[in-house]
Design a protein around this motif. Structure first.
Motif, PDB file in Angstrom:
ATOM      1  N   GLY A 300     -20.231 -50.346 -56.839  1.00 40.78           N
ATOM      2  CA  GLY A 300     -19.547 -49.439 -57.979  1.00 40.78           C
ATOM      3  C   GLY A 300     -20.569 -48.754 -58.870  1.00 40.78           C
ATOM      4  N   ARG A 301     -21.815 -48.373 -58.222  1.00 41.01           N
ATOM      5  CA  ARG A 301     -22.758 -47.752 -59.081  1.00 41.01           C
ATOM      6  C   ARG A 301     -22.577 -46.210 -58.907  1.00 41.01           C
ATOM      7  N   LEU A 302     -23.339 -45.666 -59.817  1.00 39.35           N
ATOM      8  CA  LEU A 302     -22.991 -44.024 -59.805  1.00 39.35           C
ATOM      9  C   LEU A 302     -23.237 -43.325 -58.450  1.00 39.35           C
ATOM     10  N   GLU A 303     -24.365 -43.995 -57.854  1.00 36.39           N
ATOM     11  CA  GLU A 303     -24.653 -43.400 -56.387  1.00 36.39           C
ATOM     12  C   GLU A 303     -23.397 -43.258 -55.598  1.00 36.39           C
ATOM     13  N   PRO A 327     -15.827 -48.258 -61.594  1.00 38.81           N
ATOM     14  CA  PRO A 327     -17.021 -48.298 -61.960  1.00 38.81           C
ATOM     15  C   PRO A 327     -17.600 -49.700 -62.134  1.00 38.81           C
ATOM     16  N   ALA A 328     -18.855 -49.893 -61.780  1.00 37.69           N
ATOM     17  CA  ALA A 328     -19.445 -51.331 -62.023  1.00 37.69           C
ATOM     18  C   ALA A 328     -19.577 -51.782 -63.407  1.00 37.69           C
ATOM     19  N   SER A 329     -19.715 -50.637 -64.511  1.00 37.94           N
ATOM     20  CA  SER A 329     -20.208 -50.966 -65.769  1.00 37.94           C
ATOM     21  C   SER A 329     -19.488 -49.689 -66.475  1.00 37.94           C
ATOM     22  N   ARG A 330     -19.560 -50.008 -68.112  1.00 31.24           N
ATOM     23  CA  ARG A 330     -19.210 -49.061 -68.770  1.00 31.24           C
ATOM     24  C   ARG A 330     -20.131 -47.727 -68.807  1.00 31.24           C
ATOM     25  N   GLU A 331     -21.285 -48.328 -68.742  1.00 30.44           N
ATOM     26  CA  GLU A 331     -22.348 -47.087 -68.753  1.00 30.44           C
ATOM     27  C   GLU A 331     -22.137 -46.139 -67.498  1.00 30.44           C
ATOM     28  N   ILE A 332     -21.874 -46.827 -66.372  1.00 30.52           N
ATOM     29  CA  ILE A 332     -21.455 -46.131 -65.179  1.00 30.52           C
ATOM     30  C   ILE A 332     -20.428 -45.241 -65.434  1.00 30.52           C
ATOM     31  N   TYR A 333     -19.510 -45.829 -65.867  1.00 36.26           N
ATOM     32  CA  TYR A 333     -17.899 -45.067 -66.394  1.00 36.26           C
ATOM     33  C   TYR A 333     -18.509 -43.877 -67.032  1.00 36.26           C
ATOM     34  N   LYS A 334     -19.344 -44.005 -68.015  1.00 36.07           N
ATOM     35  CA  LYS A 334     -19.579 -42.947 -68.925  1.00 36.07           C
ATOM     36  C   LYS A 334     -20.368 -41.748 -68.115  1.00 36.07           C
ATOM     37  N   GLY A 340     -18.626 -35.314 -64.417  1.00 34.37           N
ATOM     38  CA  GLY A 340     -17.673 -34.672 -63.652  1.00 34.37           C
ATOM     39  C   GLY A 340     -17.394 -35.427 -62.264  1.00 34.37           C
ATOM     40  N   ILE A 341     -17.813 -36.473 -61.866  1.00 36.62           N
ATOM     41  CA  ILE A 341     -17.488 -37.198 -60.899  1.00 36.62           C
ATOM     42  C   ILE A 341     -16.230 -37.965 -61.058  1.00 36.62           C
ATOM     43  N   ILE A 351      -6.928 -43.672 -58.649  1.00 33.52           N
ATOM     44  CA  ILE A 351      -6.639 -44.479 -60.054  1.00 33.52           C
ATOM     45  C   ILE A 351      -7.967 -44.924 -60.301  1.00 33.52           C
ATOM     46  N   ILE A 352      -8.527 -44.722 -61.523  1.00 32.97           N
ATOM     47  CA  ILE A 352      -9.717 -45.186 -62.139  1.00 32.97           C
ATOM     48  C   ILE A 352      -9.387 -46.523 -62.950  1.00 32.97           C
ATOM     49  N   THR A 353      -9.969 -47.720 -62.505  1.00 31.14           N
ATOM     50  CA  THR A 353      -9.623 -48.866 -63.510  1.00 31.14           C
ATOM     51  C   THR A 353     -11.044 -49.153 -64.088  1.00 31.14           C
ATOM     52  N   HIS A 354     -10.721 -49.894 -65.219  1.00 32.87           N
ATOM     53  CA  HIS A 354     -11.853 -50.264 -66.028  1.00 32.87           C
ATOM     54  C   HIS A 354     -12.792 -51.310 -65.202  1.00 32.87           C
ATOM     55  N   PRO A 355     -14.089 -51.188 -65.535  1.00 29.03           N
ATOM     56  CA  PRO A 355     -15.309 -52.040 -64.807  1.00 29.03           C
ATOM     57  C   PRO A 355     -14.731 -53.518 -64.898  1.00 29.03           C
ATOM     58  N   GLY A 356     -14.723 -54.138 -63.834  1.00 25.03           N
ATOM     59  CA  GLY A 356     -14.364 -55.703 -63.785  1.00 25.03           C
ATOM     60  C   GLY A 356     -14.334 -56.125 -62.368  1.00 25.03           C
TER      61      GLY A 356
END
Lengths: 415, 160
Positions: A300-303, A327-334, A340-341, A351-356
């Motif tokens: 779930g990381r940026l790459e 995304p694996a974390s809030r930081e990655i989410y940001k 633009g990803i 569907i984008i869900t909150h890190p968890g």
């Protein structure tokens, strides 16, 4: 005396001259991680053991991730117990909605190369990606560590895995680790450490090394270990010169050696319902699917999101496919939002869900129904893991997941 | 010697099969234990009897760190889990909560589901029908923890 990487970390931890595999030793713990599902049990056992304080509260990290956001009223009880335990025993390192524990432990620099770390989650092996000795324990044992700062361990035998060469296009760290698990079997590295080396491994980003370390436990490994290098130093925010020297000696006593040529690794998947049931994606193409999941502490990381966005750009997930990205974390989410990803993924129907951890552990955020089939980037395809036992889970890389979402069936990414 | 009925399981029984994660949030082990082995043997909790033993193949308890897996087996009265091998976290967890986890390479092939067995924990021997099998000894630290009935008592009585 020659030593494997894990032996060197333990020797350093104990300040001893020598140890060998299968010695039983008591290590001094540098950091612990406790997550929301087990905090009530850790708290109960800690008090049953009669401890009145944590050996070093600054070394404990409490992370809410499996139940975030809450999906049942019971979940809140865990947060309340966690908050009051932290308050009572002076734990300051709490993350209540910042992401998945294993991502945060590295991203927030709680773990350093050479550390000895235990967590209440089996995927604690992830921190081997930066050269730490880390492993999962149960909640009773975690309570004992909180009280004493120590844990007995058997020094694991080490399997050395060497990967040399350049990975083909659309072949990723996920394919390396799945191939390895298939070759070893789900217990092929039971109680052992997996030490990774070779030019391919040093070419991998820290994020990709995390994917491999994370899934090493699926072959039963007690720990995974990667030699810290310049990338590790940069990721951890420390000077290269300050890295501990953690490199397995070539002629150390390895229990097994495995070699791969990167050029020969192909995209693969773990098929239902065991992690070692590995088949090339080429043999699975065309199997219809109902859902795709891109996320988890494995991928779930940026790459991972970038790979998926590159494939999904200007395209749509098939109409009947629910594409869920976490995304694996809030930081990655940001970061994914800024670059633009996320926009690309949303436009493709995601569907984008909150890190968890909700979907990966079958609790919330997109669990499946009877007889459905999912392509997922997480780490386990056990019976009943993401819904009823009749759900078929195929584990693969983010590239394969994204390509499959577009086709509505298992598909290889286009070259 | 008490006789125990055998429940036989194959290789790689994972913790999600022993107790699926959606039940981990039930507030008590007592409520959780009704769902033991739900994905593969939904009636297990109803029919298992106190004193029964589990005999399994390789890598029993692989998967997550959930200590509830051995806990519910103990609460259901399982006297011991005997396997060709255990996944490491399950193995530690079982001993830490006082559930004997015993390695016996021959038991799996000698046992049939429903057979009667006699387990002598102090001698480390297992009799299935007419076969007498010997089990692998625990390491001294694990044996001491098990002798105390688990890690909590071990710490209270021997360490602290």
């Amino acid at each position: 005396m020659k030593h494997t990487s894990i032996e060197k970390i333990i020797i350093n931890n104990l300040k001893r001259d020598n140890i060998q595999a299968n010695d039983i030793v008591t290590v001094n713990v540098d950091r612990v991680m406790i997550h929301d599902i087990f905090i009530p049990f850790v708290a109960e056992k800690f008090e049953e053991m009669g401890f009145s304080k944590i050996w070093d509260p600054s070394k404990a990290v409490l992370i809410y991730d499996h139940l975030v956001p809450a999906s049942s009223v019971e979940d809140i009880r865990h947060f309340k117990i966690g908050d009051s335990f932290a308050d009572k025993y002076e734990i300051k390192n709490i993350h209540r909605s910042d992401g998945i524990c294993h991502q945060l432990m590295l991203e927030a620099h709680y773990v350093k190369p050479g550390d000895v770390v235990f967590g209440t989650d089996s995927h604690t092996t992830t921190y081997g990606s930066i050269g730490a000795f880390s492993s999962g324990v149960g909640y009773t044992e975690m309570a004992a560590i909180l009280g004493t700062g120590q844990l007995w361990v058997k020094v694991p035998e080490t399997v050395r895995v060497t990967v040399n060469g350049k990975l083909p296009d659309n072949v990723t760290a996920k394919d390396i680790v799945l191939r390895l698990i298939g070759d070893l079997g789900a217990d092929g590295a039971n109680y052992k450490a997996l030490e990774f080396t070779g030019s391919t491994i040093f070419d991998l980003s820290i994020a990709s090394r995390m994917t491999i370390a994370n899934m090493s436990v699926e072959a039963g490994a007690k720990a995974a270990i990667f030699e810290p290098d310049e990338k590790t130093a940069e990721y951890c925010g420390i000077l290269f010169e300050d890295l501990p020297k953690i490199s397995g000696d070539r002629d150390a006593d390895y229990v097994n050696e495995i070699h791969y040529n990167a050029e020969e690794i192909v995209p693969v998947m773990a098929c239902p319902s065991s992690v070692d049931n590995i088949k090339p994606v080429a043999e699975l193409e065309g199997i219809p699917i109902d859902q795709v999941f891109i996320g988890s502490c494995t991928n779930g990381r940026l790459e991972d999101l970038t790979v998926a966005a590159d494939i999904l750009k200007g395209k749509k997930a098939a109409d009947h496919v629910r594409l869920i990205v976490t995304p694996a974390s809030r930081e990655i989410y940001k970061q994914a939002a800024r670059s633009g990803i996320l926009n690309t993924l949303i436009s493709a129907g995601a569907i984008i869900t909150h890190p968890g951890c909700g979907l990966c552990c079958g609790r919330a955020g997109g669990i499946l129904s009877e007889g459905e089939r999912i392509v997922a980037t997480n780490n386990r395809n056990f019976l009943g893991r993401m819904g009823p036992a009749s759900v078929d889970i195929y584990l693969g890389s983010p590239a394969v997941a994204a390509a499959s979402a577009i086709e509505g069936k298992i598909a290889l990414p286009k070259p | 010697m008490d006789r125990s009925q055998i429940w036989k399981f194959n290789n790689n029984v994972d913790t999600d099969q022993i107790i699926p994660s959606q039940y981990l949030l039930l507030p008590t082990i007592d409520e959780m234990k009704a769902f033991a082995f739900e994905p593969i043997l939904p009636d297990f909790a109803k029919v298992v009897k106190s004193g029964d033993i589990i005999i399994a193949g390789e890598n029993f308890g692989c998967g997550s760190s959930r200590e509830q897996a051995p806990r519910i087996l103990k609460e259901l009265g399982i006297r011991a889990v005997i396997a060709m091998s255990f996944s490491r976290i399950f193995f530690r967890n079982a001993i830490n909560i006082g559930l004997p986890a015993i390695i016996c390479k021959e038991a799996y092939n000698a046992a049939h589901h429903g057979d009667q067995a006699e387990l002598d924990l102090s001698k480390g021997s297992l009799k299935i029908e007419n076969n007498i099998l010997s089990c692998t000894k625990l390491s001294p630290i694990m044996q001491r923890i098990l002798d105390h009935g688990g890690l909590v008592s071990f710490l209270n009585e021997e360490v602290l």
